[in-house]
Design an enzyme around this catalytic site. Structure first.
Site, PDB file in Angstrom:
ATOM      1  N   SER A 145      10.624   5.573  13.438  1.00  5.21           N
ATOM      2  CA  SER A 145      11.087   6.586  12.483  1.00  5.21           C
ATOM      3  C   SER A 145      11.859   7.669  13.224  1.00  5.21           C
ATOM      4  O   SER A 145      11.570   7.949  14.400  1.00  5.21           O
ATOM      5  CB  SER A 145       9.886   7.221  11.774  1.00  5.21           C
ATOM      6  OG  SER A 145      10.301   8.319  10.982  1.00  5.21           O
ATOM      7  N   TYR A 159       1.655  11.254  12.383  1.00  4.41           N
ATOM      8  CA  TYR A 159       2.534  10.110  12.098  1.00  4.41           C
ATOM      9  C   TYR A 159       3.699  10.083  13.081  1.00  4.41           C
ATOM     10  O   TYR A 159       4.015   9.039  13.671  1.00  4.41           O
ATOM     11  CB  TYR A 159       3.033  10.230  10.658  1.00  4.41           C
ATOM     12  CG  TYR A 159       4.157   9.297  10.261  1.00  4.41           C
ATOM     13  CD1 TYR A 159       3.887   8.001   9.833  1.00  4.41           C
ATOM     14  CD2 TYR A 159       5.487   9.724  10.292  1.00  4.41           C
ATOM     15  CE1 TYR A 159       4.920   7.152   9.461  1.00  4.41           C
ATOM     16  CE2 TYR A 159       6.518   8.892   9.916  1.00  4.41           C
ATOM     17  CZ  TYR A 159       6.233   7.600   9.500  1.00  4.41           C
ATOM     18  OH  TYR A 159       7.262   6.764   9.128  1.00  4.41           O
TER      19      TYR A 159
HETATM   20  P1  NAP Z   1       5.627   1.370   2.094  1.00  7.25           P
HETATM   21  O1  NAP Z   1       6.538   1.195   0.940  1.00  7.25           O
HETATM   22  O2  NAP Z   1       4.487   2.338   1.989  1.00  7.25           O
HETATM   23  O3  NAP Z   1       5.060  -0.081   2.499  1.00  7.25           O
HETATM   24  C1  NAP Z   1       4.120  -0.184   3.531  1.00  7.25           C
HETATM   25  C2  NAP Z   1       3.725  -1.634   3.720  1.00  7.25           C
HETATM   26  O4  NAP Z   1       2.849  -1.706   4.839  1.00  7.25           O
HETATM   27  C3  NAP Z   1       3.002  -2.235   2.542  1.00  7.25           C
HETATM   28  O5  NAP Z   1       3.431  -3.573   2.407  1.00  7.25           O
HETATM   29  C4  NAP Z   1       1.534  -2.188   2.960  1.00  7.25           C
HETATM   30  O6  NAP Z   1       0.770  -3.271   2.429  1.00  7.25           O
HETATM   31  C5  NAP Z   1       1.686  -2.416   4.448  1.00  7.25           C
HETATM   32  N1  NAP Z   1       0.558  -1.934   5.252  1.00  7.25           N
HETATM   33  C6  NAP Z   1       0.084  -0.667   5.368  1.00  7.25           C
HETATM   34  N2  NAP Z   1      -0.946  -0.643   6.214  1.00  7.25           N
HETATM   35  C7  NAP Z   1      -1.124  -1.917   6.649  1.00  7.25           C
HETATM   36  C8  NAP Z   1      -2.034  -2.534   7.544  1.00  7.25           C
HETATM   37  N3  NAP Z   1      -2.983  -1.822   8.179  1.00  7.25           N
HETATM   38  N4  NAP Z   1      -1.934  -3.866   7.754  1.00  7.25           N
HETATM   39  C9  NAP Z   1      -0.992  -4.595   7.127  1.00  7.25           C
HETATM   40  N5  NAP Z   1      -0.094  -4.073   6.274  1.00  7.25           N
HETATM   41  C10 NAP Z   1      -0.167  -2.743   6.037  1.00  7.25           C
HETATM   42  O7  NAP Z   1       6.418   1.814   3.409  1.00  7.25           O
HETATM   43  P2  NAP Z   1       8.000   1.769   3.804  1.00  7.25           P
HETATM   44  O8  NAP Z   1       8.590   3.064   3.416  1.00  7.25           O
HETATM   45  O9  NAP Z   1       8.620   0.494   3.399  1.00  7.25           O
HETATM   46  O10 NAP Z   1       7.841   1.830   5.389  1.00  7.25           O
HETATM   47  C11 NAP Z   1       7.909   0.678   6.217  1.00  7.25           C
HETATM   48  C12 NAP Z   1       8.001   1.156   7.649  1.00  7.25           C
HETATM   49  O11 NAP Z   1       9.127   2.010   7.790  1.00  7.25           O
HETATM   50  C13 NAP Z   1       6.782   1.967   8.116  1.00  7.25           C
HETATM   51  O12 NAP Z   1       6.463   1.640   9.453  1.00  7.25           O
HETATM   52  C14 NAP Z   1       7.265   3.393   8.025  1.00  7.25           C
HETATM   53  O13 NAP Z   1       6.581   4.253   8.914  1.00  7.25           O
HETATM   54  C15 NAP Z   1       8.728   3.218   8.389  1.00  7.25           C
HETATM   55  N6  NAP Z   1       9.586   4.312   7.937  1.00  7.25           N
HETATM   56  C16 NAP Z   1       9.752   4.574   6.602  1.00  7.25           C
HETATM   57  C17 NAP Z   1      10.555   5.636   6.215  1.00  7.25           C
HETATM   58  C18 NAP Z   1      10.777   6.014   4.773  1.00  7.25           C
HETATM   59  O14 NAP Z   1      11.407   7.062   4.498  1.00  7.25           O
HETATM   60  N7  NAP Z   1      10.322   5.231   3.798  1.00  7.25           N
HETATM   61  C19 NAP Z   1      11.185   6.430   7.183  1.00  7.25           C
HETATM   62  C20 NAP Z   1      11.000   6.130   8.515  1.00  7.25           C
HETATM   63  C21 NAP Z   1      10.205   5.066   8.870  1.00  7.25           C
HETATM   64  P3  NAP Z   1      -0.201  -3.109   1.135  1.00  7.25           P
HETATM   65  O15 NAP Z   1       0.634  -2.479   0.067  1.00  7.25           O
HETATM   66  O16 NAP Z   1      -0.591  -4.509   0.800  1.00  7.25           O
HETATM   67  O17 NAP Z   1      -1.332  -2.233   1.541  1.00  7.25           O
END
Ligand code: NAP
Length: 250
Positions: A145, A159
């Site tokens: 991130s 985080y």
């Molecule tokens: P999201 O919509 O909240 O999706 C998170 C996913 O991770 C879900 O499929 C969830 O599965 C899974 N998950 C969470 N904890 C887990 C665990 N312990 N074991 C296995 N699966 C797990 O998140 P996103 O925004 O797509 O983010 C994806 C990645 O991008 C993350 O690493 C996040 O930190 C990074 N990121 C996101 C942003 C942003 O603005 N969105 C910015 C920077 C970085 P379940 O639903 O089945 O629990």
């Protein structure tokens, strides 16, 4: 096209993970969708991929559990007998607050999923991909991130710190396995429209902060997925240990 390669995406039930899995399948990868709890959501992603003619399987596992991660990779072995690519995408954040108010148990949960999880998955992947272990090489992308650079003050410094540590893991492991056929890179998304911000208590966060982005908008999961797929592909054959910001200039 990357036809015939096997890709494991952690946290593929929604958001960036689901977008990455869909795009990878469209490019010919066989895709393993890992998820933690939302079976209905992951089955919907899998159904879309299968309907489009892709090879796909969904496997439940909490990436912070060594035993569950071992079982996840065992399931990949059983289903496909090979692994060419890994995207460590699963990640969590918790309610926005200042550091002095954070419960230590929360910090441990965040680090368990965001740092220990990718580390455990990298171990399993290297054991299968490394030429040192008789593997055919491969590529790993760790989803970090921009928070690793900014520190997320007043929101979730825990985080941000977990993502900073993940970047260091990426750099170190990339160098460690560079002569063993494995490339390891990171992407650092900025503000992306996904459901993750609801976990911080502010579902509309991207719209609040988008004025601070040079491009004046939030990103979409598909835009991050395209960067991930490039890093996995042979187009990125001389790129390892790199951290690619996908953040609209932020
Ligand atoms: P999201 O919509 O909240 O999706 C998170 C996913 O991770 C879900 O499929 C969830 O599965 C899974 N998950 C969470 N904890 C887990 C665990 N312990 N074991 C296995 N699966 C797990 O998140 P996103 O925004 O797509 O983010 C994806 C990645 O991008 C993350 O690493 C996040 O930190 C990074 N990121 C996101 C942003 C942003 O603005 N969105 C910015 C920077 C970085 P379940 O639903 O089945 O629990």
């Amino acid at each position: 096209m990357d036809t015939g390669r096997v890709l494991l995406v952690t946290g593929a039930s929604r958001g960036i993970g689901a977008a990455t899995a869909r795009l990878a399948a469209a490019r010919g990868y066989a895709v393993v969708l890992n998820y933690r709890s939302d079976a209905a959501a992951v089955q919907a992603v899998a159904a879309d991929i299968a309907t489009a003619g892709g090879m796909v399987v969904a496997v439940q596992a909490d990436v912070s559990s060594p035993a569950e991660v071992a079982a996840l990779f065992g399931a990949v072995d059983q289903r496909f007998g090979r692994l060419d690519a890994l995207v460590n995408n699963a990640g969590v954040l918790e309610t926005q607050m200042r550091l002095e108010d954070m419960d230590p148990a929360r910090v441990q949960r965040v680090f368990a999923t965001n740092l220990l999880g990718p580390l455990l998955c990298c171990q399993q992947a290297v054991r299968r991909m490394s030429t040192r272990h008789g593997g055919a090489g491969g590529a790993i992308v760790n989803v970090s991130s921009v928070a690793a650079r900014t520190g997320s003050p007043g929101e979730y410094v825990d985080y941000a710190a977990s993502k900073g540590a993940l970047d260091t893991l990426t750099i170190g492991l990339a160098s460690e396995v560079a002569q063993e056929g494995i490339r390891v890179n990171g992407v650092r998304p900025g503000f992306i429209h996904t459901g993750m911000h609801a976990s911080g208590g502010e579902p509309g966060r991207v719209d609040r902060v988008k004025a601070t982005v040079p491009m004046r908008r939030g990103g979409h999961a598909e835009e991050v997925a395209r960067a991930i797929l490039w890093l996995l592909s042979d187009e990125a054959s001389f790129t390892t240990g790199s951290l690619l910001d996908v953040a609209g200039g932020r």
